[in-house]
Scaffold this motif. Sequence first.
Motif, PDB file in Angstrom:
ATOM      1  N   GLY A  81     -40.460  50.199  23.357  1.00 24.04           N
ATOM      2  CA  GLY A  81     -39.854  49.265  24.317  1.00 24.04           C
ATOM      3  C   GLY A  81     -40.734  49.021  25.516  1.00 24.04           C
ATOM      4  O   GLY A  81     -40.977  47.863  25.890  1.00 24.04           O
ATOM      5  N   THR A  82     -41.245  50.099  26.137  1.00 20.33           N
ATOM      6  CA  THR A  82     -42.068  49.926  27.334  1.00 20.33           C
ATOM      7  C   THR A  82     -43.397  49.262  26.999  1.00 20.33           C
ATOM      8  O   THR A  82     -43.839  48.378  27.737  1.00 20.33           O
ATOM      9  N   GLU A 117     -44.152  47.255  24.448  1.00 17.49           N
ATOM     10  CA  GLU A 117     -43.931  45.856  24.094  1.00 17.49           C
ATOM     11  C   GLU A 117     -43.650  45.022  25.346  1.00 17.49           C
ATOM     12  O   GLU A 117     -43.996  43.853  25.409  1.00 17.49           O
ATOM     13  N   GLY A 118     -43.016  45.635  26.342  1.00 16.01           N
ATOM     14  CA  GLY A 118     -42.700  44.912  27.566  1.00 16.01           C
ATOM     15  C   GLY A 118     -43.854  44.799  28.538  1.00 16.01           C
ATOM     16  O   GLY A 118     -43.964  43.817  29.273  1.00 16.01           O
ATOM     17  N   LEU A 119     -44.721  45.796  28.597  1.00 18.90           N
ATOM     18  CA  LEU A 119     -45.749  45.847  29.653  1.00 18.90           C
ATOM     19  C   LEU A 119     -47.160  45.575  29.165  1.00 18.90           C
ATOM     20  O   LEU A 119     -48.037  45.232  29.962  1.00 18.90           O
TER      21      LEU A 119
END
Lengths: 264, 147
Positions: B134-135, B137-139
């Motif tokens: 999640g992190t 893919e987001g950052l």
Amino acid sequence: MASVFSGAPPQGGPGYSFTQTPRAAPSGERQHGFYPYTDNGGSTLGISGADFTILAGDTRSTSGYNINTRYAPKLFKIGGEGPDNKGAQIVLSVVGFAADGDALKERLDTIVKMYKYQHGKNMTVSACAQRLSHILYNKRFFPYYVHAILGGLDEEGKGALYSYDPVGSYEREQCRAAGAAASLIMPFLDNQVNFKNQYMPGSGTGHNLQARQAQPLPQNDVEELVRDAFTSAVERHIEVGDGLQMMIITRDGIAETFTPLKKD
Amino acid sequence: MVGKDCVAIACDLRLGMQALTVSNNFPKIFSYGDVYLGLTGLATDVSTVSDLFRYKVNMYRLREERNISPQTMANLVSSSLYERRFGPYFVSPVIAGLNQTTGKPFICGFDSIGCIDFAKDFIVSGTASDQLFGTCEGLWEPDLVSA
């Protein structure tokens, strides 16, 4: 990798299709089963600001590896006038078992509307939050299989956000992700909303290192974070996608937006 | 994780059994010349596998008189794990390194029986892999540099 496939129906368990009729066991005895819950996947997310609250959810509804529909809203206006909830100031989001979510929404909406008829004033968000907790706990031993998030503005006009477990334990928070991709979205939110693991550049090393202080974010920044969180979740989770429904609660009322997401 | 002409690899130092923390100083990244290998999973296999590759990479260096490249290391890890196809080491390895001839960054990950995941952006592994997916893919974005 087993977690990725958690949405699939239990192996060897009862099917949901009438085409799968129970077959007779070799002994001639029949066993019937009924599992009252389904996981419909999807994810929801809420962030509160200084004078607004944003709730968001994807619109895909799944059962196992199948897609039931690409547009099943998980966000509901609570209270207000008539079936369209005109003038409502509270939003409920539910994710998990969609039928329980609908039933829960229906009960809370009725209660909030009855409250206004009986008391001649709108229910506050804090009162509505506590009532929702009681509704959930009332079914402590046959729970509504949902993770609920309730959003609105408090008595001071500040953004208010409450999150729940399926049996009614609740807490007011700045931000919360729920549902299938909660484990993917929540650490991103911790970092970008509450600035967790972010430090002031050049503030020193070891114990001198200063943590970056969290502060309420502007509405546009939050909307962008929500979209980023969901486009990322869509990339890595099969139960999330199709569309993004957002509800933005300000003192002017509730603004609703829809953004397409990837459909693969 | 891949950046502009660089790679990064990181691990926590926790060793635990579910909720019980056993040690706060258990490194999971091992260096083999120009290549770094991260190992998560069963701690006893983390030690065994890291030692096994120290032996194999040392033998490679003696034979070839040069350091092993990340790509060669990836194939070595893959075939070594597949050798134990029906009694695997319970580890999910991650490789990160720069190819000394081309200068290009290289990362890859494996399942416990050696299937290689050649990712261009990032590889995650271990008990918090969902959160890391999640992190990242987001950052993550292309051509990140060190602060």
